[in-house]
Design an enzyme around this catalytic site. Structure first.
Site, PDB file in Angstrom:
ATOM      1  N   ASP A 104       4.459  -5.527   9.979  1.00  0.00           N
ATOM      2  CA  ASP A 104       5.534  -5.141  10.899  1.00  0.00           C
ATOM      3  C   ASP A 104       5.501  -5.992  12.159  1.00  0.00           C
ATOM      4  O   ASP A 104       6.555  -6.384  12.676  1.00  0.00           O
ATOM      5  CB  ASP A 104       5.401  -3.657  11.269  1.00  0.00           C
ATOM      6  CG  ASP A 104       5.895  -2.748  10.155  1.00  0.00           C
ATOM      7  OD1 ASP A 104       6.603  -3.244   9.257  1.00  0.00           O
ATOM      8  OD2 ASP A 104       5.559  -1.553  10.182  1.00  0.00           O
ATOM      9  N   ARG A 129       0.857  -1.171   0.000  1.00  0.00           N
ATOM     10  CA  ARG A 129       0.000   0.000   0.000  1.00  0.00           C
ATOM     11  C   ARG A 129       0.897   1.225   0.000  1.00  0.00           C
ATOM     12  O   ARG A 129       1.705   1.407   0.911  1.00  0.00           O
ATOM     13  CB  ARG A 129      -0.852  -0.048   1.271  1.00  0.00           C
ATOM     14  CG  ARG A 129      -2.102   0.724   1.200  1.00  0.00           C
ATOM     15  CD  ARG A 129      -2.993   0.398   2.379  1.00  0.00           C
ATOM     16  NE  ARG A 129      -2.417   0.778   3.659  1.00  0.00           N
ATOM     17  CZ  ARG A 129      -3.141   1.166   4.697  1.00  0.00           C
ATOM     18  NH1 ARG A 129      -4.457   1.217   4.609  1.00  0.00           N
ATOM     19  NH2 ARG A 129      -2.581   1.489   5.818  1.00  0.00           N
ATOM     20  N   THR A 185      -0.586   7.589  -0.957  1.00  0.00           N
ATOM     21  CA  THR A 185      -1.911   7.548  -1.607  1.00  0.00           C
ATOM     22  C   THR A 185      -2.804   6.462  -1.020  1.00  0.00           C
ATOM     23  O   THR A 185      -4.010   6.450  -1.266  1.00  0.00           O
ATOM     24  CB  THR A 185      -1.744   7.235  -3.107  1.00  0.00           C
ATOM     25  OG1 THR A 185      -1.182   5.909  -3.221  1.00  0.00           O
ATOM     26  CG2 THR A 185      -0.819   8.224  -3.796  1.00  0.00           C
ATOM     27  N   ASP A 233       0.153  -2.498  12.563  1.00  0.00           N
ATOM     28  CA  ASP A 233       0.616  -2.908  11.225  1.00  0.00           C
ATOM     29  C   ASP A 233       0.918  -4.411  11.261  1.00  0.00           C
ATOM     30  O   ASP A 233       1.887  -4.842  11.908  1.00  0.00           O
ATOM     31  CB  ASP A 233       1.869  -2.107  10.843  1.00  0.00           C
ATOM     32  CG  ASP A 233       2.265  -2.368   9.404  1.00  0.00           C
ATOM     33  OD1 ASP A 233       2.478  -3.552   9.044  1.00  0.00           O
ATOM     34  OD2 ASP A 233       2.351  -1.406   8.629  1.00  0.00           O
TER      35      ASP A 233
HETATM   36  C1  PRP Z   1      -1.377  -4.260   4.770  1.00  0.00           C
HETATM   37  C2  PRP Z   1      -2.275  -5.469   4.863  1.00  0.00           C
HETATM   38  C3  PRP Z   1      -3.089  -5.368   3.620  1.00  0.00           C
HETATM   39  C4  PRP Z   1      -3.242  -3.885   3.446  1.00  0.00           C
HETATM   40  C5  PRP Z   1      -4.610  -3.491   3.877  1.00  0.00           C
HETATM   41  O1  PRP Z   1      -0.330  -4.503   3.902  1.00  0.00           O
HETATM   42  O2  PRP Z   1      -1.562  -6.666   4.965  1.00  0.00           O
HETATM   43  O3  PRP Z   1      -2.477  -5.965   2.482  1.00  0.00           O
HETATM   44  O4  PRP Z   1      -2.270  -3.264   4.284  1.00  0.00           O
HETATM   45  O5  PRP Z   1      -4.828  -2.158   3.611  1.00  0.00           O
HETATM   46  P1  PRP Z   1      -5.918  -1.660   2.570  1.00  0.00           P
HETATM   47  O6  PRP Z   1      -7.174  -2.446   2.828  1.00  0.00           O
HETATM   48  O7  PRP Z   1      -6.067  -0.212   2.934  1.00  0.00           O
HETATM   49  O8  PRP Z   1      -5.388  -1.840   1.190  1.00  0.00           O
HETATM   50  P2  PRP Z   1       0.825  -3.447   3.629  1.00  0.00           P
HETATM   51  O9  PRP Z   1       0.490  -2.621   2.432  1.00  0.00           O
HETATM   52  O10 PRP Z   1       1.146  -2.705   4.885  1.00  0.00           O
HETATM   53  O11 PRP Z   1       2.026  -4.361   3.180  1.00  0.00           O
HETATM   54  P3  PRP Z   1       2.801  -5.533   3.933  1.00  0.00           P
HETATM   55  O12 PRP Z   1       1.865  -6.715   3.939  1.00  0.00           O
HETATM   56  O13 PRP Z   1       3.968  -5.745   3.064  1.00  0.00           O
HETATM   57  O14 PRP Z   1       3.155  -5.090   5.314  1.00  0.00           O
HETATM   58  N1  URA Z   2      -2.658  -2.498   7.254  1.00  0.00           N
HETATM   59  C1  URA Z   2      -2.287  -2.930   8.478  1.00  0.00           C
HETATM   60  O1  URA Z   2      -1.333  -3.698   8.617  1.00  0.00           O
HETATM   61  N2  URA Z   2      -2.961  -2.476   9.531  1.00  0.00           N
HETATM   62  C2  URA Z   2      -4.000  -1.629   9.441  1.00  0.00           C
HETATM   63  O2  URA Z   2      -4.604  -1.251  10.472  1.00  0.00           O
HETATM   64  C3  URA Z   2      -4.386  -1.207   8.147  1.00  0.00           C
HETATM   65  C4  URA Z   2      -3.704  -1.668   7.064  1.00  0.00           C
END
Ligand code: PRP
Ligand code: URA
Length: 209
Positions: A203, A104, A108, A200
């Protein structure tokens, strides 16, 4: 319209409480996500079709049943969805696994696809896309589009925590998709985090913050 199923089994809810707790460290967080994912997979597979068969027990011939129908394919959304995979595979070890890579954009909040690899003949498989967080819904909608573009028919979506905004986005963009979640939380904050959520997910799974 696809349905939203909140999986409120007491064990799932109990473990989710520890997952949410900010004091839970990486090792325990990871184990709990696996455990909850396994329990959710158990619930989601309740309606798998069975076919009659027979087996020779040490005592007699028995009429019994085996899972029939489409092969299950689990598609974790990288990276946080990977944290759910092994728990599901503990229960369904023969499942095939695809991967969709998305992140994400922090400015944006739009998903950016960087990878997609699915098993062959995905159109003949029962696909479950897994990602712990359904926040704006952008990532889930993009992941569902990615698997459908490669042939998946009526994939399902499994997450740990969703918010109404994200559910709306998935239902509008993918009205055929059923969503399975352990909780529906209150709202998204200004940074796109689910409140109260669990922080997160990526993380916390990988200790990157
Ligand atoms: C997190 C989560 C989803 C996304 C959700 O991933 O695992 O994929 O955010 O957010 P959204 O519904 O607003 O799109 P992130 O983009 O943080 O990546 P990661 O899994 O690599 O930590
Ligand atoms: N992605 C995450 O990992 N946590 C949130 O709360 C939203 C998006």
């Amino acid at each position: 319209m696809g349905q939203v199923h909140v999986l409120d089994h007491p064990l799932i809810q109990h473990k989710l409480t520890y997952i949410r707790n900010k004091e839970t460290g990486t090792k325990e967080f990871r184990a709990l996500v696996q455990e909850v994912s396994m329990l959710m997979a158990y619930e989601i597979t309740r309606d798998l079709p069975l076919a009659e068969t027979e087996v020779e027990t040490p005592v007699a011939r028995a009429k019994t049943r085996l899972i029939a129908g489409k092969t299950l394919t689990i598609v974790p959304v990288l990276r946080a969805g990977l944290g759910m995979l092994d728990g599901i595979l503990n229960l369904i070890p023969a499942a095939k696994v695809g991967h969709v890579g998305l992140y994400r954009d922090p400015e944006t909040l739009q998903p950016v696809e960087y990878y997609c690899k699915l098993p062959p003949n995905v159109e003949d498989r029962d696909v479950i896309v897994v990602d712990p967080m359904l926040a704006t819904g952008g990532s889930a909608a993009a992941a569902l589009s990615a698997v459908k573009a490669r042939g998946a028919v009526r994939p399902r979506l499994m997450c740990l925590v969703a918010v109404p905004e994200g559910i709306d986005v998935v239902q509008k963009t993918h009205p055929d998709v059923d969503i399975y979640t352990a909780a529906i939380d209150e709202y998204l904050n200004d940074h796109g985090y689910i409140v109260p959520g669990l922080g997160d997910a990526g993380d916390r799974l990988y200790g990157t913050k």
